[in-house]
Design an enzyme around this catalytic site. Sequence first.
Site, PDB file in Angstrom:
ATOM      1  N   SER A 161     -13.819  -4.679   0.195  1.00 30.77           N
ATOM      2  CA  SER A 161     -14.748  -4.041  -0.738  1.00 30.77           C
ATOM      3  C   SER A 161     -16.191  -4.319  -0.341  1.00 30.77           C
ATOM      4  CB  SER A 161     -14.501  -4.499  -2.182  1.00 30.77           C
ATOM      5  OG  SER A 161     -15.184  -3.674  -3.107  1.00 30.77           O
ATOM      6  N   PRO A 162     -16.565  -4.045   0.906  1.00 29.61           N
ATOM      7  CA  PRO A 162     -17.916  -4.373   1.376  1.00 29.61           C
ATOM      8  C   PRO A 162     -19.021  -3.605   0.665  1.00 29.61           C
ATOM      9  CG  PRO A 162     -16.796  -2.968   2.965  1.00 29.61           C
ATOM     10  CD  PRO A 162     -15.765  -3.377   1.951  1.00 29.61           C
ATOM     11  N   LEU A 163     -18.666  -2.476   0.022  1.00 29.69           N
ATOM     12  CA  LEU A 163     -19.669  -1.698  -0.714  1.00 29.69           C
ATOM     13  C   LEU A 163     -19.438  -1.777  -2.219  1.00 29.69           C
ATOM     14  CD1 LEU A 163     -19.861   1.444   1.604  1.00 29.69           C
ATOM     15  CD2 LEU A 163     -21.248  -0.644   1.651  1.00 29.69           C
ATOM     16  N   TYR A 215       0.840  -1.191   0.000  1.00 35.24           N
ATOM     17  CA  TYR A 215       0.000   0.000   0.000  1.00 35.24           C
ATOM     18  C   TYR A 215       0.883   1.252   0.000  1.00 35.24           C
ATOM     19  CZ  TYR A 215      -4.017  -2.959   1.281  1.00 35.24           C
ATOM     20  OH  TYR A 215      -5.008  -3.906   1.312  1.00 35.24           O
ATOM     21  N   GLY A 221     -24.833   4.393  -1.832  1.00 32.96           N
ATOM     22  CA  GLY A 221     -25.751   5.500  -2.112  1.00 32.96           C
ATOM     23  C   GLY A 221     -25.315   6.346  -3.287  1.00 32.96           C
ATOM     24  N   GLY A 228     -16.839  -1.233  -4.238  1.00 37.49           N
ATOM     25  CA  GLY A 228     -16.232  -0.062  -4.869  1.00 37.49           C
ATOM     26  C   GLY A 228     -17.077   1.194  -4.762  1.00 37.49           C
ATOM     27  N   GLY A 229     -17.972   1.246  -3.760  1.00 38.01           N
ATOM     28  CA  GLY A 229     -18.798   2.432  -3.557  1.00 38.01           C
ATOM     29  C   GLY A 229     -20.157   2.364  -4.219  1.00 38.01           C
ATOM     30  N   LEU A 236     -22.560   0.399  -3.640  1.00 40.02           N
ATOM     31  CA  LEU A 236     -23.600   0.165  -2.640  1.00 40.02           C
ATOM     32  C   LEU A 236     -23.647   1.268  -1.588  1.00 40.02           C
ATOM     33  CD1 LEU A 236     -22.994  -3.660  -2.160  1.00 40.02           C
ATOM     34  CD2 LEU A 236     -24.987  -2.613  -3.245  1.00 40.02           C
TER      35      LEU A 236
END
Length: 326
Positions: free
Chosen positions: A207-209, A53, A216, A211-212, A214
Amino acid sequence: MDYIQLGRSGLSVSRLVLGTMNFGTETSEQDSHAIMDRAHEHGINFFDTADVYGDGRTEQIIGRWFAAGGGRRDRTVLATKLYLSASQWPNDGRLSALHIRRACDASLKRLGTDHIDVYQMHHIDRNTPWEEIWEAFDVLRQQGKVLYFGSSNFAGWHLAQAQEAARTRHRLGLVAEQSIYNLMNRWAELEVLPAARHYGLGLIPWSPLNGGVLGGVLRKQQQGAAARGASGRSAATLAEHRETIEAYENLCADLGEDPANIGLAWLLAQEGVTGPIIGPRTIEQLDGSLRALSITLDKGTLARLDELFPPPGPNGAKPAPEAYAW
């Protein structure tokens, strides 16, 4: 903050995991330090990073935060990863005993600590035998440099290989697997999650969303706000699934909750999930994520989410191997 044991280990970790991939790239060092301070204020004790990273800068930022004292290192369960390399030299990467030793020492130096709590393989190495990998890991544990080991991006079969090889050495083996897992990407349910449950590994979704997407994204677009899920590779996903995402955001609005928090709460409700990795770029994003811990999704909402985002496999109502049978 709620805590849970990491897999079958005795290690207690927070149900939200602080991801640090943005530190040093999207987020300044000063703001990164402030986010880590706030994470501790909220009781988040599980921090995840990797040697690649920011080309190593992220670990250095964390190390300088530890050096500020105040019990920061003692209150942190520190996880980092090895495997990848920016170098073109043949042994600067993968999971040979040579690279494992070098990578661990380099991470310890950047992090300014004498040990790593959870050392994770960032990827499977198909060319290095498990006997070599576990022997090298045994040395690190005997030296006191690493306490626990984990994996990332492994298939269920890889988890079985790793754990059976550890069993022959009478070792604990892996305690956690990091896998991409979210409402839109549920492939982990076919093999990875069942294998993790069987072998006593805690699953840590990254990546729980998605990549964004999910988070909103449509509402943010309407409000004229910058939305991560509307750019890059996520833009193609949004274009393909726009109708489903719109229905998802409408469901979240009916529940009176932010879509991001519903996505996190759904993961927290899945058996075998330790906690999703959140990667806040700001303190505000971190603070907002805490709401997910207070959300309990009822059976009707869970069923509606399954309708919008069906489980994978030919018989998606069941996990593998039952998903492949009638």
